[in-house]
Design a protein around this motif. Structure first.
Motif, PDB file in Angstrom:
ATOM      1  N   GLY A 106      32.244  35.515 -21.521  1.00  0.00           N
ATOM      2  CA  GLY A 106      33.489  34.756 -21.474  1.00  0.00           C
ATOM      3  C   GLY A 106      33.322  33.364 -22.026  1.00  0.00           C
ATOM      4  N   ARG A 107      34.444  32.691 -22.236  1.00  0.00           N
ATOM      5  CA  ARG A 107      34.437  31.325 -22.746  1.00  0.00           C
ATOM      6  C   ARG A 107      34.144  30.328 -21.627  1.00  0.00           C
ATOM      7  NH1 ARG A 107      36.550  31.077 -27.866  1.00  0.00           N
ATOM      8  NH2 ARG A 107      37.596  32.972 -28.604  1.00  0.00           N
ATOM      9  N   GLY A 108      33.997  29.063 -22.016  1.00  0.00           N
ATOM     10  CA  GLY A 108      33.629  28.029 -21.062  1.00  0.00           C
ATOM     11  C   GLY A 108      34.551  27.925 -19.872  1.00  0.00           C
ATOM     12  N   ARG A 109      35.846  28.049 -20.095  1.00  0.00           N
ATOM     13  CA  ARG A 109      36.801  27.926 -19.002  1.00  0.00           C
ATOM     14  C   ARG A 109      36.591  29.024 -17.970  1.00  0.00           C
ATOM     15  NH1 ARG A 109      42.987  27.625 -20.671  1.00  0.00           N
ATOM     16  NH2 ARG A 109      42.117  25.760 -21.705  1.00  0.00           N
ATOM     17  N   VAL A 110      36.252  30.216 -18.436  1.00  0.00           N
ATOM     18  CA  VAL A 110      36.000  31.334 -17.522  1.00  0.00           C
ATOM     19  C   VAL A 110      34.780  31.048 -16.663  1.00  0.00           C
ATOM     20  CG1 VAL A 110      35.419  33.785 -17.386  1.00  0.00           C
ATOM     21  CG2 VAL A 110      37.069  32.985 -19.085  1.00  0.00           C
ATOM     22  N   TRP A 111      33.743  30.502 -17.283  1.00  0.00           N
ATOM     23  CA  TRP A 111      32.525  30.209 -16.531  1.00  0.00           C
ATOM     24  C   TRP A 111      32.741  29.103 -15.510  1.00  0.00           C
ATOM     25  CZ3 TRP A 111      28.528  33.255 -16.104  1.00  0.00           C
ATOM     26  CH2 TRP A 111      28.305  34.201 -17.122  1.00  0.00           C
ATOM     27  N   TRP A 112      33.546  28.111 -15.846  1.00  0.00           N
ATOM     28  CA  TRP A 112      33.848  27.076 -14.866  1.00  0.00           C
ATOM     29  C   TRP A 112      34.579  27.662 -13.664  1.00  0.00           C
ATOM     30  CZ3 TRP A 112      31.402  22.830 -14.328  1.00  0.00           C
ATOM     31  CH2 TRP A 112      30.893  22.143 -15.431  1.00  0.00           C
ATOM     32  N   SER A 113      35.460  28.601 -13.934  1.00  0.00           N
ATOM     33  CA  SER A 113      36.147  29.295 -12.845  1.00  0.00           C
ATOM     34  C   SER A 113      35.156  30.090 -12.000  1.00  0.00           C
ATOM     35  CB  SER A 113      37.226  30.226 -13.411  1.00  0.00           C
ATOM     36  OG  SER A 113      37.845  30.978 -12.386  1.00  0.00           O
ATOM     37  N   ASP A 114      34.199  30.750 -12.669  1.00  0.00           N
ATOM     38  CA  ASP A 114      33.181  31.506 -11.942  1.00  0.00           C
ATOM     39  C   ASP A 114      32.364  30.594 -11.029  1.00  0.00           C
ATOM     40  OD1 ASP A 114      33.950  33.851 -13.142  1.00  0.00           O
ATOM     41  OD2 ASP A 114      32.365  33.828 -14.663  1.00  0.00           O
ATOM     42  N   ILE A 115      32.019  29.411 -11.539  1.00  0.00           N
ATOM     43  CA  ILE A 115      31.240  28.463 -10.731  1.00  0.00           C
ATOM     44  C   ILE A 115      32.040  28.028  -9.502  1.00  0.00           C
ATOM     45  CG2 ILE A 115      30.241  26.141 -10.708  1.00  0.00           C
ATOM     46  CD1 ILE A 115      29.495  26.593 -13.665  1.00  0.00           C
ATOM     47  N   GLY A 116      33.317  27.743  -9.709  1.00  0.00           N
ATOM     48  CA  GLY A 116      34.163  27.367  -8.581  1.00  0.00           C
ATOM     49  C   GLY A 116      34.246  28.462  -7.539  1.00  0.00           C
ATOM     50  N   TRP A 117      34.460  29.694  -8.001  1.00  0.00           N
ATOM     51  CA  TRP A 117      34.491  30.828  -7.090  1.00  0.00           C
ATOM     52  C   TRP A 117      33.147  31.009  -6.389  1.00  0.00           C
ATOM     53  CZ3 TRP A 117      37.877  34.448  -5.177  1.00  0.00           C
ATOM     54  CH2 TRP A 117      39.190  34.384  -5.649  1.00  0.00           C
ATOM     55  N   GLY A 118      32.061  30.799  -7.118  1.00  0.00           N
ATOM     56  CA  GLY A 118      30.730  30.960  -6.536  1.00  0.00           C
ATOM     57  C   GLY A 118      30.490  29.994  -5.394  1.00  0.00           C
ATOM     58  N   PHE A 119      30.823  28.731  -5.604  1.00  0.00           N
ATOM     59  CA  PHE A 119      30.648  27.739  -4.538  1.00  0.00           C
ATOM     60  C   PHE A 119      31.570  28.042  -3.360  1.00  0.00           C
ATOM     61  CE2 PHE A 119      28.271  25.321  -7.609  1.00  0.00           C
ATOM     62  CZ  PHE A 119      27.459  24.492  -6.850  1.00  0.00           C
ATOM     63  N   GLY A 120      32.797  28.471  -3.647  1.00  0.00           N
ATOM     64  CA  GLY A 120      33.722  28.801  -2.574  1.00  0.00           C
ATOM     65  C   GLY A 120      33.240  29.972  -1.735  1.00  0.00           C
ATOM     66  N   LEU A 121      32.748  31.010  -2.408  1.00  0.00           N
ATOM     67  CA  LEU A 121      32.234  32.170  -1.685  1.00  0.00           C
ATOM     68  C   LEU A 121      30.991  31.811  -0.877  1.00  0.00           C
ATOM     69  CD1 LEU A 121      32.624  34.964  -4.398  1.00  0.00           C
ATOM     70  CD2 LEU A 121      33.809  34.868  -2.192  1.00  0.00           C
ATOM     71  N   ALA A 122      30.132  30.980  -1.444  1.00  0.00           N
ATOM     72  CA  ALA A 122      28.921  30.574  -0.728  1.00  0.00           C
ATOM     73  C   ALA A 122      29.274  29.840   0.553  1.00  0.00           C
ATOM     74  CB  ALA A 122      28.046  29.696  -1.629  1.00  0.00           C
ATOM     75  N   ALA A 123      30.254  28.959   0.489  1.00  0.00           N
ATOM     76  CA  ALA A 123      30.673  28.229   1.693  1.00  0.00           C
ATOM     77  C   ALA A 123      31.322  29.166   2.707  1.00  0.00           C
ATOM     78  CB  ALA A 123      31.637  27.107   1.311  1.00  0.00           C
ATOM     79  N   ALA A 124      32.175  30.067   2.210  1.00  0.00           N
ATOM     80  CA  ALA A 124      32.896  30.981   3.101  1.00  0.00           C
ATOM     81  C   ALA A 124      31.958  31.950   3.809  1.00  0.00           C
ATOM     82  CB  ALA A 124      33.948  31.759   2.317  1.00  0.00           C
ATOM     83  N   ILE A 125      30.866  32.340   3.148  1.00  0.00           N
ATOM     84  CA  ILE A 125      29.918  33.281   3.730  1.00  0.00           C
ATOM     85  C   ILE A 125      28.781  32.565   4.448  1.00  0.00           C
ATOM     86  CG2 ILE A 125      28.211  35.060   3.199  1.00  0.00           C
ATOM     87  CD1 ILE A 125      31.075  36.038   2.947  1.00  0.00           C
ATOM     88  N   GLY A 126      28.297  31.483   3.880  1.00  0.00           N
ATOM     89  CA  GLY A 126      27.104  30.829   4.404  1.00  0.00           C
ATOM     90  C   GLY A 126      27.282  30.189   5.768  1.00  0.00           C
ATOM     91  N   ILE A 127      28.382  29.473   5.968  1.00  0.00           N
ATOM     92  CA  ILE A 127      28.580  28.770   7.251  1.00  0.00           C
ATOM     93  C   ILE A 127      28.740  29.764   8.408  1.00  0.00           C
ATOM     94  CG2 ILE A 127      30.087  27.184   8.506  1.00  0.00           C
ATOM     95  CD1 ILE A 127      30.622  25.794   5.809  1.00  0.00           C
TER      96      ILE A 127
END
Length: 265
Positions: A106-127
């Motif tokens: 994917g293009r850069g914008r897609v990867w930035w979205s993936d990073i945002g989702w990744g951090f969100g999922l990590a917080a939602a699962i990790g805590i």
């Protein structure tokens, strides 16, 4: 967008061939780990010491000789990713782009979205996961986790981070990317696919005790659902890598009294 919806345009192997692929890939990786984890859990309950007083060491040292240990650690990480290479090879049959199918392009914008989702999922699962571990320890049903058995050497932190990345690629690549894709190729229903992926994730964490296995089933439900809905594996790999990086490196920087209260060494 769920890119796997384009699967109708693909020339897929027979259903028997697809089943064989799933059995072989899982037998070489997380399916094998799930069987051993179940046996290990039985062993823990049969042992004289209660399960709550037992310890499981992640990332153990492999040799008393410094540079031999480092070499084995690097080789271990590299070889652990061979099942993922096999999965990608199988998914790329007939000229299909496995990376595109799994949502790893994917293009850069897609990867930035993936990073945002990744951090969100990590917080939602990790805590909540940390809280679940503390509860499991309080109940005496979760083993004490030693997240690093490596010696105090200059390379230890790098190996721990590489191990976190490899675990994320292996687990998400196999239990979500490959398994979900192949089960959908076999025309399993979406709920059945999500449940199968989540149960497998829980099973290979049984060695930590049933509370942590249950927590991983919940994580598996969330991750598989997000993948089916978005068609992107990258956010799951990012989230998993963040979770494991904190788990592996955290004990080195978090005050000892805080770790002791959570039963972490």
């Amino acid at each position: 967008m769920d890119e796997s919806r384009a699967e109708g345009a693909l020339t897929l192997p027979s259903r028997g061939r697809l089943r064989a692929e799933v059995v072989i890939v899982l037998g070489l990786s997380l399916g094998q780990a799930a069987i051993y984890a179940a046996i290990r859990l039985i062993e823990r309950y049969l042992a004289p010491a209660p399960i709550g007083s037992q310890t499981s060491t992640l990332n153990p040292s492999q040799s008393a000789i410094n540079y031999v240990d480092l070499l084995i650690q690097v080789l271990r990480i590299g070889f652990s990713l061979m099942p993922v290479a096999l999965a990608l090879y199988l998914l790329s049959a007939n000229g299909t782009s496995a990376l595109k199918r799994l949502g790893l392009t994917g293009r850069g914008r897609v990867w930035w979205s993936d990073i945002g989702w990744g951090f969100g999922l990590a917080a939602a699962i990790g805590i909540p996961g940390l809280g679940l571990y503390a509860v499991g320890r309080a109940l005496g049903q979760s083993v004490k986790l030693n997240t690093s058995g490596l010696p105090d050497q200059w390379w230890a932190a790098a190996i721990l981070l590489l191990s976190a990345a490899a675990a994320a690629i292996l687990e998400e690549g196999i239990v979500v990317g490959f398994l979900v894709t192949r089960l959908r190729d076999m025309r399993w229903s979406v709920p059945a696919v999500i449940i199968a992926s989540a149960l497998l994730r829980g099973c290979y964490h049984l060695y930590q005790g049933w509370p942590m296995a249950l927590g991983n089933v919940v994580m598996g439900l969330v991750f598989a659902y997000v993948y089916v809905r978005r068609g992107r594996l990258a956010p799951l790999i990012i989230a998993h890598m963040l979770l494991d990086s904190v788990a592996f490196i955290g004990p080195e920087i978090i005050p000892a009294h805080v770790l002791d209260s959570l039963g972490i060494t």
